[in-house]
Design an enzyme around this catalytic site. Sequence first.
Site, short mmCIF file in Angstrom:
data_model
loop_
_atom_site.label_atom_id
_atom_site.label_comp_id
_atom_site.label_asym_id
_atom_site.label_seq_id
_atom_site.Cartn_x
_atom_site.Cartn_y
_atom_site.Cartn_z
N LYS A 1 0.92 -1.38 0.08
CA LYS A 1 0.00 0.09 -0.06
C LYS A 1 1.02 1.25 -0.08
O LYS A 1 2.00 1.24 0.76
CB LYS A 1 -0.84 -0.11 1.33
CG LYS A 1 -2.12 1.11 1.37
CD LYS A 1 -2.86 0.85 2.37
CE LYS A 1 -3.97 1.98 2.71
NZ LYS A 1 -4.77 1.90 3.71
N SER B 1 -9.71 1.51 2.79
CA SER B 1 -9.03 2.37 1.90
C SER B 1 -7.72 1.38 1.02
O SER B 1 -7.18 2.07 0.15
CB SER B 1 -8.21 3.45 2.56
OG SER B 1 -7.43 2.95 3.55
N SER C 1 -9.72 -0.74 6.91
CA SER C 1 -9.33 -0.66 5.64
C SER C 1 -8.37 -1.97 4.97
O SER C 1 -8.20 -1.92 3.95
CB SER C 1 -8.38 0.44 5.52
OG SER C 1 -9.05 1.76 5.46
N1 GLN Z 1 -13.02 3.53 6.19
C1 GLN Z 1 -12.54 4.09 7.43
C2 GLN Z 1 -12.18 5.50 7.21
O1 GLN Z 1 -12.52 6.03 6.23
C3 GLN Z 1 -11.55 3.05 7.58
C4 GLN Z 1 -10.31 3.62 6.94
C5 GLN Z 1 -8.99 2.99 7.30
O2 GLN Z 1 -9.11 1.79 8.13
N2 GLN Z 1 -7.78 3.53 6.93
O3 GLN Z 1 -11.88 6.05 8.13
#
Ligand code: GLN
Length: 485
Positions: free
Chosen positions: A79, A154, A178
């Site tokens: 990532k 994400s 994410s």
């Molecule tokens: N979807 C969640 C957010 O927008 C989690 C994101 C993540 O785990 N980085 O914060």
Amino acid sequence: MDLLCATAVDVSRMVASGEISAREVARFFLDRIQTIDPKIHAFLHVDPDWTLSLADAVDAKRAAGKPLGPLAGVPVALKDILCTKGIPTTCGSKILENFRPPYASTCVEKLLAADAVFVGKANMDEFAMGSSTENSAFGPTANPWDTSRIPGGSSGGSAASIAARMALVAIGSDTGGSIRQPAALCGVVGMKPTYGRVSRYGLVAFASSLDQIGPFAANVRDTARTLSVISGRDERDSTSIDAGVDDYEAALTDVKGLRIGVPKEYFAEGLDSEVESRVREALDVLKGLGAEIVEVTLPHTSYAVATYYIVCTAEASSNLARYDGVHYGYRKTGTPDIIELYSKTREAGFGPEVKRRIMLGTFVLSSGFYDAYYTKGLKVRRLIKQDFDDAFKSVDVIAGPTTPTAAFRMGEKVEDPLSMYLCDIFTISTNLAGIPGISVPCGFTSGGLPVGLQFMGKVLDEKTVLKVAAAYEQATNFPTMPENL
Ligand code: GLN
């Protein structure tokens, strides 16, 4: 052996025995990326010279008669939030578009020490804020099972890279789901370890008390092996836990007599009926394997989304203060003074979701509102953790859906941040509580979209989580790669 059907464990064995060279493996996956990725856009940065030089180093090590590591020659996607020395690390943001870190993250170093070969930097929502990868400043990633749909986020690029077999292992970060949410929506395995299990050194910070690095793979064994490689105490991250690293692969035994808790709050309104059916079928499979299914309660679940979006925005507003156009990254030039330089840089460099979070976070931390929001958020976080502690008094692991629905269409939720935030309902509590969680494939909707089953465990009990996931996987064996790619 067809490399598309190979596991990471297979590849490392073949590379170690000389059956295939790391360079041949790297070439195969680079070619695959070249043909498939234009349709998917899982990668932000692919540098064949970098990849092939890493592969050559593994082959040279073998030629010198040295033993190879547990991920010898395994193609790994990273990532783009993990610092790679001299290689772009953008976090999916324009503000870091030209940033090349002067150092590598601990996780990256550990993977290199295990003889892994990086095939590229994976797409993501800007600064890991989002659930669909549509917040990337460089364009979204498509779901390999249906390219008109999102892959989750994400870490959407990481998950899609596995489903489309452009890598055999991928690394993501999970602050509120994410890793697990995109794993579920792309039909692969993704694990968030216990907070502190994997060093965050060199992981660009979003919300430091929630962020955790973890692996994706097409199967539980590859996930377990990768977790063993990247885990452990690191002097450079004071929140990394000083506990021995288990041999997670060795833990993959049977589940007879295991007590699996099913939280009744996870089967409430908002859960898609097909997702619910797949998860209930999965619970029956587990029962058939000799596990005992027990209803448990996590009474503060309905407060989790609100609590998470107070804590994570507060921390993000502070962490993202460093992007000022002076230290590094993008700078808006031609401004009359330093304040203007800061504001114009941030205005042009950050996308709308990041700005929204900075504003929310600044608000919940502002004097006058701090106690009403941030302090209260921390108190509720404690109650959510207590819910899990209470539940784990009577069960070994907790199971439920990873996400309320299967992958949605691109653009469907872009205008409605609240509906996007609600996608995280089943994943954020584990981050607030600091416990480990995994998502494994548990079948498909009638439209052919993957559904994910989540297991959550006690602090540092990744072993049990992986064990139950592996037993379930073995009993079901759902395909993890779409046929028509
Ligand atoms: N979807 C969640 C957010 O927008 C989690 C994101 C993540 O785990 N980085 O914060």
